[in-house]
Write a protein that holds these residues in place. Structure first.
Motif, PDB file in Angstrom:
ATOM      1  N   GLN A   1       6.537 -41.862 -19.692  1.00  0.00           N
ATOM      2  CA  GLN A   1       5.811 -40.935 -20.545  1.00  0.00           C
ATOM      3  C   GLN A   1       6.565 -40.715 -21.845  1.00  0.00           C
ATOM      4  N   VAL A   2       5.833 -40.282 -22.843  1.00  0.00           N
ATOM      5  CA  VAL A   2       6.462 -39.770 -24.059  1.00  0.00           C
ATOM      6  C   VAL A   2       5.764 -38.463 -24.408  1.00  0.00           C
ATOM      7  N   GLU A   3       6.552 -37.465 -24.673  1.00  0.00           N
ATOM      8  CA  GLU A   3       6.013 -36.168 -25.076  1.00  0.00           C
ATOM      9  C   GLU A   3       6.598 -35.783 -26.425  1.00  0.00           C
ATOM     10  N   GLY A   4       5.847 -34.959 -27.131  1.00  0.00           N
ATOM     11  CA  GLY A   4       6.307 -34.468 -28.410  1.00  0.00           C
ATOM     12  C   GLY A   4       6.247 -32.951 -28.449  1.00  0.00           C
ATOM     13  N   LEU A   5       7.108 -32.357 -29.236  1.00  0.00           N
ATOM     14  CA  LEU A   5       7.179 -30.898 -29.328  1.00  0.00           C
ATOM     15  C   LEU A   5       7.484 -30.497 -30.764  1.00  0.00           C
ATOM     16  N   VAL A   6       6.720 -29.547 -31.259  1.00  0.00           N
ATOM     17  CA  VAL A   6       6.991 -28.939 -32.558  1.00  0.00           C
ATOM     18  C   VAL A   6       7.004 -27.428 -32.374  1.00  0.00           C
ATOM     19  N   ILE A   7       8.072 -26.782 -32.761  1.00  0.00           N
ATOM     20  CA  ILE A   7       8.193 -25.324 -32.714  1.00  0.00           C
ATOM     21  C   ILE A   7       8.563 -24.825 -34.116  1.00  0.00           C
ATOM     22  N   ASP A   8       7.760 -23.907 -34.621  1.00  0.00           N
ATOM     23  CA  ASP A   8       8.024 -23.345 -35.945  1.00  0.00           C
ATOM     24  C   ASP A   8       7.316 -21.991 -36.020  1.00  0.00           C
ATOM     25  N   LYS A   9       7.430 -21.333 -37.137  1.00  0.00           N
ATOM     26  CA  LYS A   9       6.783 -20.030 -37.295  1.00  0.00           C
ATOM     27  C   LYS A   9       5.333 -20.156 -37.724  1.00  0.00           C
ATOM     28  N   SER A  10       4.924 -21.323 -38.165  1.00  0.00           N
ATOM     29  CA  SER A  10       3.564 -21.469 -38.701  1.00  0.00           C
ATOM     30  C   SER A  10       2.867 -22.736 -38.196  1.00  0.00           C
ATOM     31  N   SER A  11       3.253 -23.241 -37.011  1.00  0.00           N
ATOM     32  CA  SER A  11       2.618 -24.449 -36.471  1.00  0.00           C
ATOM     33  C   SER A  11       1.189 -24.131 -36.049  1.00  0.00           C
ATOM     34  N   HIS A  12       0.292 -25.116 -36.210  1.00  0.00           N
ATOM     35  CA  HIS A  12      -1.099 -24.872 -35.821  1.00  0.00           C
ATOM     36  C   HIS A  12      -1.755 -26.186 -35.398  1.00  0.00           C
TER      37      HIS A  12
ATOM     38  N   GLY B   1      -3.292 -55.720 -23.993  1.00  0.00           N
ATOM     39  CA  GLY B   1      -4.265 -56.362 -23.111  1.00  0.00           C
ATOM     40  C   GLY B   1      -3.752 -56.721 -21.737  1.00  0.00           C
ATOM     41  N   MET B   2      -2.962 -55.863 -21.136  1.00  0.00           N
ATOM     42  CA  MET B   2      -2.445 -56.122 -19.788  1.00  0.00           C
ATOM     43  C   MET B   2      -3.364 -55.431 -18.776  1.00  0.00           C
ATOM     44  N   PRO B   3      -3.903 -56.172 -17.800  1.00  0.00           N
ATOM     45  CA  PRO B   3      -4.938 -55.593 -16.932  1.00  0.00           C
ATOM     46  C   PRO B   3      -4.418 -54.759 -15.762  1.00  0.00           C
ATOM     47  N   ASP B   4      -3.188 -54.970 -15.341  1.00  0.00           N
ATOM     48  CA  ASP B   4      -2.711 -54.328 -14.119  1.00  0.00           C
ATOM     49  C   ASP B   4      -1.337 -53.714 -14.360  1.00  0.00           C
ATOM     50  N   LEU B   5      -1.228 -52.418 -14.129  1.00  0.00           N
ATOM     51  CA  LEU B   5       0.038 -51.721 -14.364  1.00  0.00           C
ATOM     52  C   LEU B   5       1.129 -52.172 -13.406  1.00  0.00           C
ATOM     53  N   ARG B   6       0.744 -52.559 -12.187  1.00  0.00           N
ATOM     54  CA  ARG B   6       1.753 -52.925 -11.184  1.00  0.00           C
ATOM     55  C   ARG B   6       2.572 -54.138 -11.599  1.00  0.00           C
ATOM     56  N   ALA B   7       1.994 -55.014 -12.423  1.00  0.00           N
ATOM     57  CA  ALA B   7       2.728 -56.206 -12.871  1.00  0.00           C
ATOM     58  C   ALA B   7       3.916 -55.837 -13.746  1.00  0.00           C
ATOM     59  N   PHE B   8       3.901 -54.628 -14.333  1.00  0.00           N
ATOM     60  CA  PHE B   8       5.030 -54.187 -15.151  1.00  0.00           C
ATOM     61  C   PHE B   8       6.328 -54.157 -14.350  1.00  0.00           C
ATOM     62  N   PHE B   9       6.214 -53.942 -13.040  1.00  0.00           N
ATOM     63  CA  PHE B   9       7.395 -53.703 -12.221  1.00  0.00           C
ATOM     64  C   PHE B   9       7.591 -54.776 -11.146  1.00  0.00           C
TER      65      PHE B   9
ATOM     66  N   ASP C   1       3.151 -46.680 -20.488  1.00  0.00           N
ATOM     67  CA  ASP C   1       2.641 -47.897 -19.854  1.00  0.00           C
ATOM     68  C   ASP C   1       1.169 -48.123 -20.215  1.00  0.00           C
ATOM     69  N   ARG C   2       0.402 -47.030 -20.239  1.00  0.00           N
ATOM     70  CA  ARG C   2      -1.012 -47.162 -20.586  1.00  0.00           C
ATOM     71  C   ARG C   2      -1.185 -47.573 -22.046  1.00  0.00           C
ATOM     72  N   LEU C   3      -0.357 -47.040 -22.923  1.00  0.00           N
ATOM     73  CA  LEU C   3      -0.412 -47.461 -24.329  1.00  0.00           C
ATOM     74  C   LEU C   3      -0.141 -48.954 -24.454  1.00  0.00           C
ATOM     75  N   ALA C   4       0.837 -49.441 -23.686  1.00  0.00           N
ATOM     76  CA  ALA C   4       1.150 -50.877 -23.717  1.00  0.00           C
ATOM     77  C   ALA C   4      -0.034 -51.698 -23.221  1.00  0.00           C
ATOM     78  N   MET C   5      -0.683 -51.226 -22.151  1.00  0.00           N
ATOM     79  CA  MET C   5      -1.834 -51.955 -21.607  1.00  0.00           C
ATOM     80  C   MET C   5      -2.968 -52.009 -22.624  1.00  0.00           C
ATOM     81  N   LEU C   6      -3.222 -50.900 -23.309  1.00  0.00           N
ATOM     82  CA  LEU C   6      -4.306 -50.860 -24.282  1.00  0.00           C
ATOM     83  C   LEU C   6      -4.018 -51.762 -25.481  1.00  0.00           C
TER      84      LEU C   6
END
Length: 375
Positions: free
Chosen positions: A230-241, A341-349, A333-338
């Motif tokens: 996974q990748v997550e992003g975070l922004v914390i500020d006084k005026s984020s929207h 063009g990789m059809p099966d996630l299990r092949a990654f591993f 992993d899903r971003l890579a598949m999209l």
């Protein structure tokens, strides 16, 4: 001894020299003719017993025979040497038109997951985000409690989460189910009494970080694996929207999928750690074999996001009346598949070298925004 004897010996030696097929055979002929006890040397030895008149005739004839035989031996020796060299060259010939073996730097391949992580971090780094990481083995507090998960939330059950055996105090650590604990570790103040290796560098707002990493859940099929990224992003500020959130996500999607424009659709959803929470769909075309992002009339869910819940800010020692922020998360992993063009996630591993040779990336082709992410 007569002139006929010289001609006869000359004919015999010349024939023997011409028939010699090796340097060893030719050397034997030379010794037999010109050696101390050779046939030509024996003729030369008879000159001392001849009369002066005979010596005047036979001397030049025998010496001429000696010189002719020596020249014939030398010529045959050169022929045999040339023939041996030709045979060696034929045996050791290298076809210079054949392709070279690939160098190690070109034969190796970067796994698509590593490539996509590099692409993601290149994009967000260009936007001014820092990269944060955290441990794979987490506490219940960082994985659930600090993220506003209720005590009876289904995600805390064994059928969703990999728990370790309880320690002496009855507490159970777990394999993190998302990279959201890194958000908590980033926001919390530096006075937390935790090992330094478990803490990302403490930051004071404004905070702008992305957090790629491995995550674990009890799930396995064509599009799910027990360990994923996974990748997550975070922004914390006084005026984020939310407007800033939408801009960040759309700019990321345009850069990542390398298209001119994308359209997104935000739908209401629920996550314990954000309020309001939204699922984001991206415009795409599914009419062909590949999904094309940024065109067509179809929609595909691609990530979840929302404004950081005030309870999460409170758990991290930040005043929700002063600070606010937004966060998002998506599957690498899903971003890579999209994208590729990789059809099966299990092949990654599966560790299949053939798959990696086909889908992998050259190690020196580092993704950059100015040079092309997937060049």
């Amino acid at each position: 001894m007569s002139a006929n004897d010289i001609e006869t010996l000359k004919s015999e030696l010349t024939a023997a020299i011409a028939a010699a097929e090796s340097a060893e055979a030719l050397e034997a002929i030379r010794v037999g003719a010109l050696g101390k006890k050779g046939s030509v040397s024996a003729m030369l030895a008879t000159l001392g017993k001849m009369t002066p008149d005979e010596r005047k005739v036979m001397g030049p004839a025998i010496n001429g025979l000696k010189n002719e035989i020596a020249a014939a031996i030398e010529a045959r020796s050169a022929e045999l040497a040339a023939k041996a060299l030709e045979a060696r060259l034929a045996a050791e010939r290298v076809d210079v038109t054949l392709p070279l073996r690939p160098a190690p730097t070109s034969a190796g391949r970067i796994h698509p997951v590593s490539q996509v992580i590099d692409e993601i971090t290149a994009i967000f780094s260009d936007m001014g985000f820092s990269i944060a990481e955290g441990p794979d083995i987490e506490t219940d507090y960082f994985n659930f409690t600090a993220l506003n998960f209720p005590k009876d939330h289904p995600a805390r059950e064994m059928h969703d989460t990999f728990f370790f055996n309880p320690d002496a105090e009855g507490n159970r650590k777990l394999l993190r189910t998302h990279t959201s604990p890194v958000q908590i570790r980033t926001m919390k103040q530096s006075n937390e009494k935790l090992p330094a290796s478990w803490m990302t560098p403490s930051m004071e707002p404004p905070i702008r970080v992305v957090m790629p990493g491995r995550t674990y859940r009890c799930d396995s099929d064509q599009t799910h694996t027990p360990m994923f990224h996974q990748v997550e992003g975070l922004v914390i500020d006084k005026s984020s929207h939310i407007g800033q959130l939408r801009w960040v996500l759309e700019e990321f999607l345009k850069a990542f999928f390398e298209v001119e424009n994308v359209k997104t659709r935000f739908r209401p959803s629920f996550f314990p750690f954000t309020e309001p929470s939204m699922e984001v769909d991206v415009q795409c075309d599914r009419s062909g074999a590949d999904v094309k992002i940024g065109e067509g009339s179809d929609w595909m869910e691609i990530l979840g996001c929302g404004m950081v819940h005030p309870n999460v800010l409170t758990h991290c020692g930040l005043d929700p009346d002063v600070y606010q922020g937004f966060a998002w998360g998506m599957g690498i992993d899903r971003l890579a598949m999209l994208k590729y063009g990789m059809p099966d996630l299990r092949a990654f591993f599966d560790a299949d070298q053939r798959w990696l040779d086909h889908y992998g990336f050259r190690p020196l082709d580092l993704p950059t925004l100015f040079g092309g992410l997937s060049s």
